[in-house]
Scaffold this active site. Structure first.
Site, short mmCIF file in Angstrom:
data_model
loop_
_atom_site.label_atom_id
_atom_site.label_comp_id
_atom_site.label_asym_id
_atom_site.label_seq_id
_atom_site.Cartn_x
_atom_site.Cartn_y
_atom_site.Cartn_z
N LYS A 63 -15.73 -17.96 5.73
CA LYS A 63 -17.15 -17.90 6.08
C LYS A 63 -18.08 -17.53 4.94
O LYS A 63 -17.88 -16.54 4.25
CB LYS A 63 -17.35 -16.91 7.22
CG LYS A 63 -16.76 -17.44 8.51
CD LYS A 63 -17.17 -16.59 9.68
CE LYS A 63 -16.77 -17.28 10.97
NZ LYS A 63 -16.49 -16.29 12.01
N ARG B 270 0.82 -1.22 0.00
CA ARG B 270 0.00 0.00 0.00
C ARG B 270 0.85 1.27 0.00
O ARG B 270 0.44 2.29 -0.56
CB ARG B 270 -0.93 0.00 1.22
CG ARG B 270 -2.10 -0.95 1.04
CD ARG B 270 -2.94 -1.02 2.29
NE ARG B 270 -4.25 -1.60 2.02
CZ ARG B 270 -5.19 -1.77 2.94
NH1 ARG B 270 -4.96 -1.42 4.20
NH2 ARG B 270 -6.35 -2.29 2.61
N GLY C 100 -12.09 -4.91 1.88
CA GLY C 100 -13.51 -4.58 2.00
C GLY C 100 -13.98 -3.59 0.95
O GLY C 100 -15.07 -3.73 0.39
N GLY D 36 -6.83 -8.55 1.33
CA GLY D 36 -5.59 -8.70 2.08
C GLY D 36 -4.95 -10.07 1.98
O GLY D 36 -3.76 -10.18 1.67
C1 3PG Z 1 -8.45 -2.14 5.61
O1 3PG Z 1 -7.30 -2.57 5.72
O2 3PG Z 1 -9.45 -2.88 5.60
C2 3PG Z 1 -8.62 -0.67 5.43
O3 3PG Z 1 -7.44 0.00 5.71
C3 3PG Z 1 -9.78 -0.14 6.24
O4 3PG Z 1 -9.57 -0.41 7.59
P1 3PG Z 1 -10.82 -0.73 8.51
O5 3PG Z 1 -11.41 -2.03 8.02
O6 3PG Z 1 -10.28 -0.82 9.90
O7 3PG Z 1 -11.79 0.40 8.34
#
Ligand code: 3PG
Ligand code: MG
Length: 419
Positions: free
Chosen positions: A221, A35, A400, A377
């Site tokens: 899940k 990132r 997300g 991720g």
């Molecule tokens: C992530 O890694 O999912 C983003 O940086 C957002 O972070 P968060 O899910 O804690 O809002």
């Protein structure tokens, strides 16, 4: 809409929301700088254009101010190395020092604010509410934080002349720095290159893909992937479902899954997905066999078994040999491939070979001309672990955010720039 490519940054201070929420090890060293690396071209563009840069980000989910574990000071060396120059660290985002540093910033300089989530105002949600707070107290607290959030946003905005949102990974959050701040920069707000690149890549895949279009969805899940599976059924020709979700689908159809991960409350959902796929003519592939283990451990005993016939005391932790072969064959027949979520517990070497086989097949398909987009991720960590990130078409910095965008939701971080 303004574009970073054409904007005149001479003498301007640009505040850039980046997503430097990166993984750190126990020595606070960055283990995956993807990132940070991704944001470098945006920073360099502003500097080359004669401007200066104020970087702002969150890290983790701290619940109080000055929690050193979540300090962005840990990532300063990683930023400096990738950027190739020293940066200034403000140590706070609201204090006098941050304001002075921003005011004195010279063209060519870069400063970093401290973790925005040290302040509850970033997320705009009350903290320290006691468990037994009444509805009235909750409403009061909410009102109070919304009011102080206005001041927070205003102060952040006061540091700069231009706002750039380059935090695709956080674009699904309607937070102070990702959305609200844009209102202070009517004519001087824009996406950075990460944002532009991500949106173009995903739009390309979903709007006008080369077919067949395949989605590979892993993860443990069904409950957390159901919306994305349903949304993708409107777009794709086939779906490979892997990882722990496999066993919920197997059990829902009467299979034996031993002590594998399984969500009985999702059985109706799983069956409905299979029905719908059939009605729409979408092929859903599961691992017909699994690598099973007698414990969730690198030292466990392992063997292979049909995914719907796993003995008691054993759990599926990776796909089996037959599944590796059939997944590869299917992947090689597709022209566009989306991959989100590993198909096994790849963090343990013993259970990584299925995810590696999937990654290799995607690389092979890409070499033959397919377009491949990897996001989330864990799948990004996997592709990096195998050293294959430069052999796929696009690696997303979003988890997300990527899923929500693919589901067709409007991301607050995107909307705030566009409006
Ligand atoms: C992530 O890694 O999912 C983003 O940086 C957002 O972070 P968060 O899910 O804690 O809002
Ligand atoms: Mg997240």
């Amino acid at each position: 809409m303004k574009s970073i490519e054409n904007y005149d940054f001479r003498g301007k201070r640009a505040i850039i929301r980046v997503d430097f929420n990166v993984p750190l090890d126990d020595k606070f060293e960055v283990t995956d700088p993807t990132r940070i690396r991704a944001a470098i071209p945006t920073i360099k563009r502003v500097l080359a254009g004669g401007g200066s840069v104020i970087l702002m980000s969150h890290l983790g989910r701290p619940k109080k101010n000055n929690d050193d574990k979540y300090s962005l000071r840990h990532i300063v060396p990683a930023i400096e190395e990738l950027l190739g120059q020293k940066i200034l660290f403000a140590g706070d985002s609201m204090g006098d020092r941050a304001a002075e540093m921003a005011r004195d910033l010279k063209a060519g300089e870069v400063m970093l604010l401290e973790n925005l989530r040290f302040y509850a105002e970033e997320e705009g949600k009350p903290r320290d509410l006691s468990e037994d707070a009444t509805d009235e107290q909750k409403a009061e607290a909410k009102k109070a934080i919304k009011a102080s959030q206005k001041e927070f946003v205003k102060r952040l905005a006061s540091y700069a002349d231009v706002y750039i949102n380059d935090a695709f990974g956080t674009a699904h959050r309607a937070h102070a720095s990702t959305a609200l701040i844009a209102d202070y920069f009517h004519n001087d707000k824009m996406f950075g290159y990460v944002m532009e690149g991500e949106l173009n890549a995903i739009d390309g895949v979903l709007r006008n893909p080369q077919r067949p279009l395949l989605a590979i969805l892993g993860g443990s899940k069904v409950s957390s992937k159901i919306t994305i599976i349903e949304a993708l059924m409107e777009k794709v020709d086939s779906i490979i479902i892997g990882g722990g979700m496999t066993y919920t689908f197997m059990a829902a159809q009467g299979g034996r899954v031993g002590s594998s991960i399984c969500e009985p409350d999702q059985f109706p959902t799983a069956l409905a997905i299979l029905e719908k796929a059939k009605a729409k003519g979408i092929k859903i592939l599961f691992a017909q066999d699994s690598l099973i283990a007698d414990a969730f451990s690198e030292n466990a005993n392992t063997k292979e078994a049909p995914s719907n016939d796993i003995p008691d005391g054993w759990q599926g932790l990776d796909i089996g040999a037959e599944a590796k072969r059939s997944f590869r064959e299917h992947i090689l027949g597709c022209k566009t491939i989306l991959w989100n979520g590993p198909v096994g517990v790849f963090e343990m070497d013993k259970f990584a070979s299925g995810t590696k086989a999937v990654a290799e097949a995607i690389v092979e398909a890409t070499a033959k001309g397919a377009y491949s987009l990897i996001g989330g991720g864990d799948s990004v960590a996997a592709i990096n672990k195998f050293g294959m990130a430069d052999k796929v078409s696009y690696v997303s910095t979003g988890g997300g955010a990527l899923l929500e965008y693919m589901e067709g939701k409007e991301l607050p971080g995107v909307a705030a720039i566009k409006k």
